[in-house]
Write a protein that holds these residues in place. Structure first.
Motif, PDB file in Angstrom:
ATOM      1  N   SER A  74       0.626  -1.122   0.061  1.00 15.83           N
ATOM      2  CA  SER A  74      -0.142   0.028  -0.122  1.00 15.83           C
ATOM      3  C   SER A  74       1.173   1.304   0.112  1.00 15.83           C
ATOM      4  N   LEU A  75       0.504   2.251  -0.908  1.00 10.56           N
ATOM      5  CA  LEU A  75       1.358   3.340  -0.976  1.00 10.56           C
ATOM      6  C   LEU A  75       0.409   4.518  -0.941  1.00 10.56           C
ATOM      7  N   ILE A  88       8.771   9.244   3.131  1.00  9.43           N
ATOM      8  CA  ILE A  88       7.529   8.101   3.741  1.00  9.43           C
ATOM      9  C   ILE A  88       7.707   8.264   5.220  1.00  9.43           C
ATOM     10  N   SER A  89       6.882   8.363   5.954  1.00 12.13           N
ATOM     11  CA  SER A  89       6.939   8.264   7.185  1.00 12.13           C
ATOM     12  C   SER A  89       5.916   7.514   7.836  1.00 12.13           C
ATOM     13  N   TYR A 102       2.900  11.150   3.114  1.00 13.13           N
ATOM     14  CA  TYR A 102       3.194  10.143   2.303  1.00 13.13           C
ATOM     15  C   TYR A 102       3.715   8.722   3.152  1.00 13.13           C
ATOM     16  N   SER A 103       3.043   7.647   3.153  1.00 14.84           N
ATOM     17  CA  SER A 103       3.272   6.672   3.853  1.00 14.84           C
ATOM     18  C   SER A 103       3.137   5.307   3.288  1.00 14.84           C
ATOM     19  N   ALA A 104       3.547   4.370   3.805  1.00 13.06           N
ATOM     20  CA  ALA A 104       3.543   2.975   2.990  1.00 13.06           C
ATOM     21  C   ALA A 104       3.370   1.583   4.035  1.00 13.06           C
TER      22      ALA A 104
END
Length: 157
Positions: A74-75, A88-89, A102-104
């Motif tokens: 999942s982006l 990304i955090s 922005y996370s993943a």
């Protein structure tokens, strides 16, 4: 009769020209409309057909059962992402950060691993699609580590 034959010939010619293929299979124009999400997870390569879901944020999701193990990536990005490199955090989404977060995460079987560090680079942003690259790492509470490298995607908006 000559005028009727000429008219028939003109209409037939227009019909043949109008039915020519719109597909540029010669490679000229480079019109690749495919969607994909590709990445390497702990050394194993994956290639999924993504889905895009949008509400308060945009989710690009790829999932599939691989070797009898459910695998999902999942982006997450803002509803209106921007071109460029984004950190990304693992921050929790809130009203204060929805436009910039922005996370993943990645699922391996039953384990969900949230990215704790990484980057998501948006290289193309159109009305219909978003394209970019990504890499990240994370460890869940059970100690399972995920390292995602060589990530690339092209997905609908």
């Amino acid at each position: 009769m000559k005028k009727l034959s000429f008219l028939f010939f003109v209409l037939l010619s227009i019909g043949i020209i109008g039915c020519s293929s719109d597909d540029d299979s010669s490679g000229g124009g480079n019109q690749d409309n495919s969607v994909y999400i590709r990445f390497t997870l702990n050394g194993e390569e994956y290639d999924f057909d993504p889905e895009t879901l949008t509400s308060l944020r945009t989710l690009i999701l790829g999932d599939e059962e691989v070797n009898n193990v459910y695998t999902r990536i999942s982006l997450w990005m803002p509803e209106e992402p921007s071109l460029g490199t984004h950190t990304i955090s693992d921050d929790f989404p809130s009203d204060a950060n929805l436009a910039t977060l922005y996370s993943a995460n990645v699922w391996i079987g039953e384990e969900v691993i949230d990215a704790s560090s990484g980057v998501l680079v948006i290289t193309e942003l159109g009305d219909e699609y978003v394209k970019g690259t990504f890499s990240f790492t994370g460890t869940n509470d059970e100690g399972t580590t995920a390292t995602v490298t060589n990530g690339s995607f092209r997905a609908g908006r």
